[in-house]
Scaffold this motif. Structure first.
Motif, PDB file in Angstrom:
ATOM      1  N   ASN A  60      72.046  63.391 -26.872  1.00 57.93           N
ATOM      2  CA  ASN A  60      73.099  64.370 -27.141  1.00 57.93           C
ATOM      3  C   ASN A  60      73.955  63.950 -28.330  1.00 57.93           C
ATOM      4  O   ASN A  60      73.699  62.922 -28.970  1.00 57.93           O
ATOM      5  CB  ASN A  60      73.954  64.621 -25.895  1.00 57.93           C
ATOM      6  N   ALA A  61      74.974  64.766 -28.621  1.00 59.02           N
ATOM      7  CA  ALA A  61      75.787  64.543 -29.818  1.00 59.02           C
ATOM      8  C   ALA A  61      76.530  63.211 -29.782  1.00 59.02           C
ATOM      9  O   ALA A  61      76.899  62.670 -30.827  1.00 59.02           O
ATOM     10  CB  ALA A  61      76.782  65.691 -29.979  1.00 59.02           C
ATOM     11  N   ASP A  62      76.766  62.673 -28.583  1.00 56.33           N
ATOM     12  CA  ASP A  62      77.469  61.398 -28.448  1.00 56.33           C
ATOM     13  C   ASP A  62      76.525  60.205 -28.480  1.00 56.33           C
ATOM     14  O   ASP A  62      76.933  59.065 -28.267  1.00 56.33           O
ATOM     15  CB  ASP A  62      78.268  61.381 -27.142  1.00 56.33           C
ATOM     16  N   GLY A  63      75.224  60.480 -28.714  1.00 51.92           N
ATOM     17  CA  GLY A  63      74.263  59.392 -28.760  1.00 51.92           C
ATOM     18  C   GLY A  63      73.764  58.957 -27.404  1.00 51.92           C
ATOM     19  O   GLY A  63      73.109  57.914 -27.275  1.00 51.92           O
ATOM     20  N   VAL A  64      74.072  59.755 -26.374  1.00 51.91           N
ATOM     21  CA  VAL A  64      73.652  59.424 -25.016  1.00 51.91           C
ATOM     22  C   VAL A  64      72.257  59.985 -24.757  1.00 51.91           C
ATOM     23  O   VAL A  64      71.974  61.148 -25.065  1.00 51.91           O
ATOM     24  CB  VAL A  64      74.642  60.005 -23.975  1.00 51.91           C
ATOM     25  N   VAL A  65      71.355  59.152 -24.230  1.00 53.90           N
ATOM     26  CA  VAL A  65      70.011  59.601 -23.882  1.00 53.90           C
ATOM     27  C   VAL A  65      70.085  60.363 -22.562  1.00 53.90           C
ATOM     28  O   VAL A  65      70.597  59.858 -21.568  1.00 53.90           O
ATOM     29  CB  VAL A  65      69.042  58.407 -23.741  1.00 53.90           C
ATOM     30  N   VAL A  66      69.582  61.606 -22.561  1.00 51.47           N
ATOM     31  CA  VAL A  66      69.704  62.486 -21.401  1.00 51.47           C
ATOM     32  C   VAL A  66      68.335  62.827 -20.832  1.00 51.47           C
ATOM     33  O   VAL A  66      67.405  63.119 -21.572  1.00 51.47           O
ATOM     34  CB  VAL A  66      70.433  63.797 -21.787  1.00 51.47           C
ATOM     35  N   PHE A  67      68.217  62.780 -19.493  1.00 49.57           N
ATOM     36  CA  PHE A  67      67.052  63.279 -18.783  1.00 49.57           C
ATOM     37  C   PHE A  67      67.542  64.442 -17.922  1.00 49.57           C
ATOM     38  O   PHE A  67      68.369  64.257 -17.037  1.00 49.57           O
ATOM     39  CB  PHE A  67      66.431  62.199 -17.888  1.00 49.57           C
ATOM     40  N   SER A  68      67.045  65.651 -18.176  1.00 50.42           N
ATOM     41  CA  SER A  68      67.536  66.829 -17.479  1.00 50.42           C
ATOM     42  C   SER A  68      66.401  67.795 -17.174  1.00 50.42           C
ATOM     43  O   SER A  68      65.321  67.714 -17.772  1.00 50.42           O
ATOM     44  CB  SER A  68      68.589  67.540 -18.343  1.00 50.42           C
ATOM     45  N   ASP A  69      66.665  68.722 -16.217  1.00 45.78           N
ATOM     46  CA  ASP A  69      65.659  69.746 -15.929  1.00 45.78           C
ATOM     47  C   ASP A  69      65.811  70.947 -16.845  1.00 45.78           C
ATOM     48  O   ASP A  69      65.096  71.928 -16.712  1.00 45.78           O
ATOM     49  CB  ASP A  69      65.746  70.191 -14.463  1.00 45.78           C
TER      50      ASP A  69
END
Length: 230
Positions: A60-69
């Protein structure tokens, strides 16, 4: 420091286990042959935890790696499939009417078919069953790309980038051709071996009695017949 955000109930342990798993992953296909044995049922009385059928992986924009459905509204992402696309026994997909992919990777598929003397329809059916034509797909066992090659198998087949369609299709088709030769041209057994492993097919002298493999075999056969008509 890289942060990881897990959405939809996915645990850090489940993601770690998925990333570390080395279990072979391949596909299967059906025909008129009978399936030996019956499906194995779990003896556990505890309800099984379920994960989304596919997970979207992005930063995401904050550099956080996201795992989502759910995919992000903008930006790049990878699709990580947690189950073989055509293997879920209780899938509610109508395989007789689901849209086909008749134009995607046409040149790559034709080349692989000529090289390994395979039907283009069979290659398309396997790709459809494995990843639904998602070149960036990664399974929970670590299988990669269109034909869902495990890293070790990809290396053995000379693949340097399993997410590159040309390499993935060539390698997956080569492996499928090897299985067809091993099982005397029997498409059903070759595809069952692609899903469950050749040793399992030999052990059971036919399609292994696993619910997911039997479902996969049946659905690949349906897709094969449909792609043959296109």
């Amino acid at each position: 420091m890289i942060k990881i955000l897990l959405l939809c109930g996915l645990s850090v342990f489940s993601v770690y286990s998925w990333a570390q798993s080395s279990k072979p992953h391949f596909v299967a296909k059906p025909s008129n042959k009978s399936v030996l044995g019956s499906s194995v049922k779990s003896s556990s009385s505890k309800p099984a935890l379920t994960a989304p059928s596919q997970v979207y992986h992005y930063q995401n924009a904050d550099g956080v790696v996201v795992f989502s459905d759910r995919p992000p509204e903008t930006g790049h992402y990878q699709v990580r499939i947690y189950d073989c696309y055509a293997c879920k026994p209780n899938s509610n997909i109508n395989w007789q009417s689901i849209p086909l992919y008749t134009q995607q990777y046409k040149d790559h598929i034709r080349l692989a078919a000529r090289t390994y003397q395979l039907e283009t329809a069979l290659i398309r059916a396997v790709i459809h069953a494995e990843s639904s034509f998602k070149a960036s797909a990664i399974s929970k066992t670590g299988a990669q790309g269109l034909m869902q090659l495990m890293p070790a198998t990809a290396r053995e087949l000379g693949v340097t980038d399993a997410f590159k369609p040309s390499e993935n299709i060539q390698a997956g088709s080569r492996y499928l051709a090897q299985l067809l030769q091993r099982f005397d041209g029997d498409i059903t057994l070759a595809c069952a071996a692609y899903n469950a492993g050749a040793s399992r097919v030999e052990q059971y002298q036919g399609v292994p009695p696993f619910a997911e493999t039997k479902a996969y075999v049946e659905r690949v056969n349906i897709l094969l017949q449909r792609y043959r008509k296109t």
